[in-house]
Design a protein around this motif. Structure first.
Motif, PDB file in Angstrom:
ATOM      1  N   ILE A 169       0.515  -0.974   0.337  1.00  0.00           N
ATOM      2  CA  ILE A 169       0.187  -0.316  -0.356  1.00  0.00           C
ATOM      3  C   ILE A 169       0.956   1.329  -0.201  1.00  0.00           C
ATOM      4  O   ILE A 169       0.685   2.222  -0.351  1.00  0.00           O
ATOM      5  CB  ILE A 169      -0.716  -0.483   1.068  1.00  0.00           C
ATOM      6  N   GLU A 172       2.494   0.964  -3.496  1.00  0.00           N
ATOM      7  CA  GLU A 172       1.384   1.795  -4.485  1.00  0.00           C
ATOM      8  C   GLU A 172       0.941   3.273  -4.309  1.00  0.00           C
ATOM      9  O   GLU A 172       1.057   4.466  -5.451  1.00  0.00           O
ATOM     10  CB  GLU A 172       0.126   1.744  -4.638  1.00  0.00           C
ATOM     11  N   SER A 173       1.059   4.113  -2.560  1.00  0.00           N
ATOM     12  CA  SER A 173       0.663   5.489  -2.591  1.00  0.00           C
ATOM     13  C   SER A 173       1.423   6.051  -2.947  1.00  0.00           C
ATOM     14  O   SER A 173       1.915   7.023  -4.108  1.00  0.00           O
ATOM     15  CB  SER A 173       0.289   5.503  -1.402  1.00  0.00           C
ATOM     16  N   TRP A 176       2.122   6.769  -6.764  1.00  0.00           N
ATOM     17  CA  TRP A 176       0.722   7.223  -7.242  1.00  0.00           C
ATOM     18  C   TRP A 176       1.462   9.154  -7.041  1.00  0.00           C
ATOM     19  O   TRP A 176       0.766   9.993  -7.868  1.00  0.00           O
ATOM     20  CB  TRP A 176      -0.606   7.455  -6.539  1.00  0.00           C
TER      21      TRP A 176
ATOM     22  N   GLU B  14      -7.487  -5.693   1.016  1.00  0.00           N
ATOM     23  CA  GLU B  14      -7.303  -4.266   1.455  1.00  0.00           C
ATOM     24  C   GLU B  14      -7.127  -3.338   0.538  1.00  0.00           C
ATOM     25  O   GLU B  14      -6.587  -2.998  -0.845  1.00  0.00           O
ATOM     26  CB  GLU B  14      -5.107  -5.022   1.755  1.00  0.00           C
ATOM     27  N   ASP B  16      -7.482  -0.502   0.554  1.00  0.00           N
ATOM     28  CA  ASP B  16      -6.522   0.841   0.716  1.00  0.00           C
ATOM     29  C   ASP B  16      -5.004   0.317  -0.423  1.00  0.00           C
ATOM     30  O   ASP B  16      -4.882   0.813  -1.354  1.00  0.00           O
ATOM     31  CB  ASP B  16      -5.281   1.366   2.273  1.00  0.00           C
ATOM     32  N   PHE B  17      -5.053  -0.734  -0.989  1.00  0.00           N
ATOM     33  CA  PHE B  17      -4.510  -1.528  -1.419  1.00  0.00           C
ATOM     34  C   PHE B  17      -5.082  -0.987  -3.079  1.00  0.00           C
ATOM     35  O   PHE B  17      -4.430  -0.883  -3.975  1.00  0.00           O
ATOM     36  CB  PHE B  17      -3.854  -2.880  -1.863  1.00  0.00           C
ATOM     37  N   MET B  20      -5.307   2.793  -4.152  1.00  0.00           N
ATOM     38  CA  MET B  20      -4.100   3.282  -4.258  1.00  0.00           C
ATOM     39  C   MET B  20      -3.858   2.976  -6.232  1.00  0.00           C
ATOM     40  O   MET B  20      -3.364   3.626  -6.737  1.00  0.00           O
ATOM     41  CB  MET B  20      -3.173   2.886  -3.084  1.00  0.00           C
TER      42      MET B  20
END
Lengths: 401, 146
Positions: A169, A172-173, A176, B14, B16-17, B20
């Motif tokens: 996560i 990816e954040s 992005w 997940e 959030d995953f 994103m």
């Protein structure tokens, strides 16, 4: 009994001669010593089982010699004292210092012979006990190591998996945000290069953490089995010996039943033994006094089944599905790790087998292990056909990996 | 960067995953939807045209492999890329035998993922092209018969 190695110690040459002659007639060939000093120097050179030792000697006397023998050789040499007719006191203090027994002179020969044999039996018994204790200690040590490695592995794998998700996560954040920064409309954003730098640091750290979790997972898979010929009969006997005391304490009987001649397979004896010990220990803990734990070996040429059955309290249905999960336990905190069965299942699956459980409340539980049987290899290991079998098994194992 | 917009579906428990990765793929020019379970994934596939599913293997309830089986049963042309934890290569291999296009370890390298997405999209396009040609031939043969 004829191979008892004797040492005859007496300062009276005539006495030694007589006893020695009679012993030889009965198949014993004793060493002889005329004094305590001589006896000790013979013992230092030659292996001796039983010493027949006169108490009254010039130089260092019998009791002193006895003390020195016991100091050096403790239980591996037994001493029979020969005391004067009216000196039982010597005999008693001799026994206190570790003599096997004493006889008063004049000695009745058959009596002496009997004592020698008894002394020798005691040595054998002691040796056996020592071997057993050594064996138990070794096995327990092995089990602790395997279990610790396995539980550490389970933990490591669990942690690594759990951490990979949030890492993904974060990655990816950050990715992005980086894309956003490349957009034209924010090309003139103040301090943009600092944002870029910070994002790069985040990404680098995620990669670093990712590498660590991968290493952890690598470690988790490292406890590889060592495959060799295994006689299940022997392994089960080992296990029964290991749990003997606990079974006795709980007034529970552990029985082996072997219903097949296909009891020799190719597997990892140590890991297999650990699994069976786990199952039998669990069974004992679940069984009230007077109960019976039965270990059954059965099977065919290509499949061997090992069953551990108890007459215990049984496992409730809602727990039955969960008992193989790591850290699942019904024992009070600190008494069980909740890893025994999960580790056991891991081992059995690595060995190409399966483990299953059935249970009835109030009647008991049955754990059944299915293992690939490779009985054919038993007769002729160099036979090419059997090599192919072995290869097949190895492939099977690799697939499981 | 993705040339032709790819219709993809990200499936992971997940949230959030999913969120994103979807944002990022959208930013890269894809057309992305998200689903949080195997069941939701199948529902989403039934509703909208999808080229590629990015599917997490470890999910509670219906896991990735089970979902993959269902996807291939219901929508054989949809391509699937599996997301695996490291060390779960055997599961990934099992998945590819069941028809998944490829797999990628989590956390995934974005460029790798894009390359695989395009590969998957390509395979689907080729397959569709073959089907079209076969249909055309069948049609020709039929008209020839007349």
């Amino acid at each position: 009994m004829e191979n008892i190695r004797l040492l005859l110690v007496d300062d009276e040459y005539g006495f030694r001669q007589t006893v020695s002659k009679r012993l030889k007639k009965r198949g014993f060939f004793p060493e002889e010593a005329g004094s305590g000093e001589e006896a000790l120097s013979i013992l230092a050179k030659k292996p001796i089982d039983v010493v027949v030792l006169d108490v009254k000697m010039t130089g260092i006397d019998g009791l002193e010699t006895l003390c020195r023998i016991k100091e050096t050789y403790s239980n591996s040499i037994e001493v029979i004292l020969l005391t004067g007719h009216s000196s039982t006191q010597d005999g008693v203090s001799g026994i206190k210092s570790g003599a096997f027994d004493y006889l008063s002179k004049p000695v009745e020969f058959e009596h002496l012979l009997g004592k020698i044999k008894h002394a020798y039996e005691k040595i054998k018994r002691d040796e056996e006990k020592r071997r057993e204790a050594d064996f138990k200690a070794r096995v327990e040590q092995q089990m602790i190591v395997t279990e610790r490695l396995a539980s550490l592995g389970t933990l490591a794998a669990g942690v690594a998996h759990e951490i990979n998700n949030p890492l993904a996560i974060i990655k990816e954040s950050a990715g992005w945000l980086r894309m956003l920064l490349k957009k034209e409309e924010i090309a003139d954003m103040p301090k943009k290069e600092r944002f870029d730098m910070a994002l790069e640091k985040i990404e680098k750290s995620v990669d670093r953490a990712g590498k660590i979790t991968h290493q952890l997972l690598g470690f988790a898979r490292k406890t590889e089995p060592v495959i060799k010929e295994v006689n299940l009969n022997d392994i089960v006997d080992d296990v029964i010996q290991l749990v003997e005391r606990e079974a006795k304490n709980r007034e529970t009987e552990v029985i082996k039943k072997c219903n097949t001649e296909h009891n020799i397979i190719f597997s990892d004896p140590y890991q297999l033994r650990q699994v069976i010990v786990n199952l039998v220990t669990n069974a004992l803990q679940a069984t009230a006094s007077g109960g019976i734990v039965t270990i059954i070996i059965e099977g065919e040429e290509d499949e061997t089944i090992l069953t551990v059955k108890d007459t215990g309290q049984g496992i409730p249905k809602e727990n039955l599905e969960r008992i193989f999960e790591p850290f699942f336990t019904t024992k009070p905190p600190g008494e069980g790790t909740g890893l025994g069965l999960s580790v056991s299942r891991g081992i059995i699956e690595k060995l190409g087998g399966e483990i299953a459980v059935e249970s009835q409340i109030g009647k008991g539980s049955v754990f059944r292990i299915k293992l690939p049987g490779f009985n054919k290899i038993k007769d002729d290991k160099d036979n090419t056909e059997n090599k192919a079998w072995l290869e097949k098994f190895r492939n099977l194992y690799r697939r499981k990996e | 960067m993705i040339k032709i917009p790819i219709n993809s579906l990200v499936v992971d428990d997940e949230k959030d995953f999913v969120e994103m990765l979807s944002l990022r793929l959208q930013e890269a020019g894809g057309n992305v939807k998200g689903a949080y379970s195997g069941k939701e994934c199948l529902e989403a596939l039934a509703e909208a045209d999808t080229d590629v599913v990015i599917l997490d293997i470890k999910m509670p309830g219906m896991d990735g492999i089970e979902t993959l089986r269902e996807i291939k049963k219901r929508h054989p042309l949809v391509e699937v890329i599996l997301l695996t934890g490291h060390g779960a290569v055997d599961t990934a291999v099992e998945g590819m035998k069941l028809g998944a296009f490829d797999y990628i370890n989590k956390p995934a390298d974005f460029e790798d993922l894009l390359t695989k997405l395009e590969g998957a999209r390509g395979r689907k396009a080729e397959q569709e092209e073959r089907i079209r040609k076969a249909e055309a031939r069948a049609l020709l043969r039929k008209s020839g018969d007349i």
